[in-house]
Design an enzyme around this catalytic site. Structure first.
Site, PDB file in Angstrom:
ATOM      1  N   GLY A 108       0.741  -1.249   0.119  1.00  0.00           N
ATOM      2  CA  GLY A 108      -0.058   0.082   0.058  1.00  0.00           C
ATOM      3  C   GLY A 108       0.726   1.372  -0.130  1.00  0.00           C
ATOM      4  N   SER A 157       1.668   8.286   1.749  1.00  0.00           N
ATOM      5  CA  SER A 157       0.863   6.940   2.022  1.00  0.00           C
ATOM      6  C   SER A 157       1.284   6.710   3.595  1.00  0.00           C
ATOM      7  CB  SER A 157       1.487   5.897   1.141  1.00  0.00           C
ATOM      8  OG  SER A 157       1.084   6.035  -0.207  1.00  0.00           O
ATOM      9  N   ILE A 160      -4.442  -0.911   1.914  1.00  0.00           N
ATOM     10  CA  ILE A 160      -4.942  -0.909   0.703  1.00  0.00           C
ATOM     11  C   ILE A 160      -6.574  -0.804   0.670  1.00  0.00           C
ATOM     12  CG2 ILE A 160      -5.555  -2.442  -1.470  1.00  0.00           C
ATOM     13  CD1 ILE A 160      -2.647  -3.539  -0.946  1.00  0.00           C
ATOM     14  N   TYR A 178     -18.456   9.034   2.829  1.00  0.00           N
ATOM     15  CA  TYR A 178     -17.616   7.552   2.772  1.00  0.00           C
ATOM     16  C   TYR A 178     -18.308   6.264   2.052  1.00  0.00           C
ATOM     17  CZ  TYR A 178     -13.512   4.977   4.975  1.00  0.00           C
ATOM     18  OH  TYR A 178     -12.538   4.474   4.916  1.00  0.00           O
ATOM     19  N   LYS A 232     -15.270  -1.152   4.807  1.00  0.00           N
ATOM     20  CA  LYS A 232     -14.430  -1.123   6.201  1.00  0.00           C
ATOM     21  C   LYS A 232     -15.279  -2.217   7.139  1.00  0.00           C
ATOM     22  CE  LYS A 232     -10.977   1.219   4.923  1.00  0.00           C
ATOM     23  NZ  LYS A 232      -9.662   0.785   4.670  1.00  0.00           N
ATOM     24  N   THR A 244      -4.015  12.003   2.417  1.00  0.00           N
ATOM     25  CA  THR A 244      -3.263  11.171   1.532  1.00  0.00           C
ATOM     26  C   THR A 244      -3.941  11.119   0.064  1.00  0.00           C
ATOM     27  OG1 THR A 244      -4.555   9.063   1.897  1.00  0.00           O
ATOM     28  CG2 THR A 244      -2.406   9.630   3.407  1.00  0.00           C
ATOM     29  N   LEU A 245      -3.392  10.425  -0.768  1.00  0.00           N
ATOM     30  CA  LEU A 245      -3.957  10.346  -2.241  1.00  0.00           C
ATOM     31  C   LEU A 245      -5.432   9.560  -1.979  1.00  0.00           C
ATOM     32  CD1 LEU A 245      -2.899  10.742  -4.841  1.00  0.00           C
ATOM     33  CD2 LEU A 245      -2.191   8.558  -5.241  1.00  0.00           C
TER      34      LEU A 245
HETATM   35  P1  NAP Z   1      -2.716   5.762  -0.149  1.00  0.00           P
HETATM   36  O1  NAP Z   1      -1.423   6.399  -0.007  1.00  0.00           O
HETATM   37  O2  NAP Z   1      -3.533   6.221  -1.547  1.00  0.00           O
HETATM   38  O3  NAP Z   1      -2.863   4.295  -0.187  1.00  0.00           O
HETATM   39  C1  NAP Z   1      -3.790   3.287  -0.797  1.00  0.00           C
HETATM   40  C2  NAP Z   1      -3.080   2.209  -1.442  1.00  0.00           C
HETATM   41  O4  NAP Z   1      -3.872   1.091  -1.930  1.00  0.00           O
HETATM   42  C3  NAP Z   1      -2.179   2.745  -2.747  1.00  0.00           C
HETATM   43  O5  NAP Z   1      -0.911   2.443  -2.421  1.00  0.00           O
HETATM   44  C4  NAP Z   1      -2.911   2.314  -3.760  1.00  0.00           C
HETATM   45  O6  NAP Z   1      -1.993   2.179  -4.850  1.00  0.00           O
HETATM   46  C5  NAP Z   1      -3.317   0.916  -3.236  1.00  0.00           C
HETATM   47  N1  NAP Z   1      -4.211   0.128  -3.933  1.00  0.00           N
HETATM   48  C6  NAP Z   1      -5.386   0.505  -4.444  1.00  0.00           C
HETATM   49  N2  NAP Z   1      -5.960  -0.504  -5.404  1.00  0.00           N
HETATM   50  C7  NAP Z   1      -4.826  -1.593  -5.193  1.00  0.00           C
HETATM   51  C8  NAP Z   1      -4.827  -2.922  -5.581  1.00  0.00           C
HETATM   52  N3  NAP Z   1      -5.775  -3.248  -6.707  1.00  0.00           N
HETATM   53  N4  NAP Z   1      -3.624  -3.595  -5.417  1.00  0.00           N
HETATM   54  C9  NAP Z   1      -2.515  -2.888  -4.873  1.00  0.00           C
HETATM   55  N5  NAP Z   1      -2.682  -1.717  -4.280  1.00  0.00           N
HETATM   56  C10 NAP Z   1      -3.778  -1.234  -4.407  1.00  0.00           C
HETATM   57  O7  NAP Z   1      -4.040   6.241   0.929  1.00  0.00           O
HETATM   58  P2  NAP Z   1      -3.816   5.925   2.512  1.00  0.00           P
HETATM   59  O8  NAP Z   1      -4.685   6.930   3.210  1.00  0.00           O
HETATM   60  O9  NAP Z   1      -2.361   5.998   3.084  1.00  0.00           O
HETATM   61  O10 NAP Z   1      -4.595   4.268   2.722  1.00  0.00           O
HETATM   62  C11 NAP Z   1      -3.865   3.370   3.064  1.00  0.00           C
HETATM   63  C12 NAP Z   1      -5.139   2.593   4.204  1.00  0.00           C
HETATM   64  O11 NAP Z   1      -5.252   3.537   5.220  1.00  0.00           O
HETATM   65  C13 NAP Z   1      -6.219   2.316   3.242  1.00  0.00           C
HETATM   66  O12 NAP Z   1      -6.788   1.220   3.593  1.00  0.00           O
HETATM   67  C14 NAP Z   1      -7.217   3.578   3.813  1.00  0.00           C
HETATM   68  O13 NAP Z   1      -9.010   3.249   3.729  1.00  0.00           O
HETATM   69  C15 NAP Z   1      -6.895   3.575   5.361  1.00  0.00           C
HETATM   70  N6  NAP Z   1      -7.206   4.789   5.994  1.00  0.00           N
HETATM   71  C16 NAP Z   1      -6.887   5.980   5.566  1.00  0.00           C
HETATM   72  C17 NAP Z   1      -7.269   7.123   6.345  1.00  0.00           C
HETATM   73  C18 NAP Z   1      -6.812   8.404   5.871  1.00  0.00           C
HETATM   74  O14 NAP Z   1      -7.604   9.623   6.028  1.00  0.00           O
HETATM   75  N7  NAP Z   1      -6.022   8.548   4.986  1.00  0.00           N
HETATM   76  C19 NAP Z   1      -7.850   7.020   7.520  1.00  0.00           C
HETATM   77  C20 NAP Z   1      -8.446   5.696   7.884  1.00  0.00           C
HETATM   78  C21 NAP Z   1      -7.727   4.613   7.347  1.00  0.00           C
HETATM   79  P3  NAP Z   1      -2.008   3.140  -6.120  1.00  0.00           P
HETATM   80  O15 NAP Z   1      -2.116   4.444  -5.543  1.00  0.00           O
HETATM   81  O16 NAP Z   1      -0.572   2.972  -6.703  1.00  0.00           O
HETATM   82  O17 NAP Z   1      -3.221   2.734  -7.183  1.00  0.00           O
END
Ligand code: NAP
Length: 270
Positions: A28, A34, A107, A170, A177, A208-209
């Site tokens: 991820g 990230s 992810i 969401y 989730k 994040t992205l």
């Molecule tokens: P992020 O940097 O965009 O990470 C999401 C990752 O998932 C990216 O590396 C993306 O790759 C990858 N991904 C998507 N589809 C995929 C696939 N089919 N195979 C492999 N990789 C895949 O955003 P993040 O916020 O750090 O997210 C990480 C986790 O934290 C997620 O589960 C998110 O729901 C959770 N989370 C985030 C927050 C927040 O506020 N940011 C809060 C709570 C939980 P590409 O971008 O290269 O496609």
């Protein structure tokens, strides 16, 4: 910062040698923002050897660039919707490392149009994609990782409060989730006899992205900082250090848990 918000205390940077000799695969990392990258840094500072994966050539360069700061990382492609790619990743890890001690699943994906407007507009295909990428993938990765965790292990995933409560926009990701959090419990039940622990970190909103794809995310950030007991938002490093705890022997009695790293927002009633 509003007058109600308080400064975040500085983290103590000593990560010790809690993970010396441990091998941990992180799924991820897309870029330096990230959450998975902050987790990687915490784990690496504590002595872990890291496997990083990237989804495709779009992300490969960024991941390889970040990985230059790590000690002998293994870098492999993996789209988690493709069973053959998952199989290849773990057979390469077995070949290079022999065993594995930890797995980070950070992810999630839903189509942009599913993350705005009415939840009742969720399409069948949008639902399938969100649940497949964001929830089923944990099961697939855990199943492939478990045979390599000969000495026990720790599996950690990332969730959000939107899986428990209604958060505007969401939408289908909340359902994903909820499925992910329930999968954490069933996997913990399944894998406990092998001394493999499975936990989730429920992180507060972090820019994040993926987060930028959620409509109204800036309002969510402000609302959280205003209402959370700590009167601020969390950052990815705080999530990283919690992942370090969950991968380390310090949490050896903890499994099937959803651990909130959200400045306490989830306890607030009004
Ligand atoms: P992020 O940097 O965009 O990470 C999401 C990752 O998932 C990216 O590396 C993306 O790759 C990858 N991904 C998507 N589809 C995929 C696939 N089919 N195979 C492999 N990789 C895949 O955003 P993040 O916020 O750090 O997210 C990480 C986790 O934290 C997620 O589960 C998110 O729901 C959770 N989370 C985030 C927050 C927040 O506020 N940011 C809060 C709570 C939980 P590409 O971008 O290269 O496609």
């Amino acid at each position: 910062m509003t007058s109600l918000q308080i400064e975040k205390p500085l983290a103590s940077a000593d990560h010790g040698h809690l993970l010396k000799g441990k091998k941990i695969a992180v799924f991820g990392v897309a870029n330096k923002w990230s959450i998975a990258w902050a987790i990687t840094q915490s784990l690496s500072k504590a002595g872990a050897q890291i496997v990083l994966t990237y989804i495709d050539e779009r992300t490969e360069e960024k991941v390889r660039d970040l990985a230059k700061t790590l000690h002998h990382p293994l870098i492999l492609p993996c789209d988690v919707t493709q069973d053959d790619q998952i199989e290849t990743v773990f057979s390469k890890i077995k070949h290079e490392f022999g065993t594995l001690d930890g797995l980070i699943h950070a992810i999630a994906f839903a189509r942009k149009e599913e993350l705005e407007g009415h939840f009742s507009s969720t399409t069948r295909e949008g639902f399938r994609i969100a649940l497949d990428v964001s929830a089923y993938s944990l099961i697939a990765l855990a199943r492939a990782a478990a045979p390599l965790m000969e000495n026990g292990g720790s599996i950690v995933t990332l969730t959000y409060l939107g899986g428990k409560r209604v958060i505007p926009n969401y939408n289908v990701m909340g359902v994903a989730k909820a499925a992910l959090e329930c999968s954490v419990k069933y996997l913990a039940g399944d894998l406990g006899e092998k001394n493999i622990r499975v936990n989730a970190i429920s992180a507060g909103p972090i820019t994040t992205l993926a987060a930028r794809g959620i409509s109204g995310f800036q309002q969510l950030l402000k609302h959280n900082a205003d209402r959370a007991p700590l009167r601020r938002n969390v950052d990815a490093e705080e999530v990283g250090d919690t992942a370090l705890y969950l991968c380390s022997p310090l949490s050896r009695g903890v499994t099937g848990e959803i651990l909130y790293v959200d400045a306490g927002y989830h306890i607030v009633g009004m």
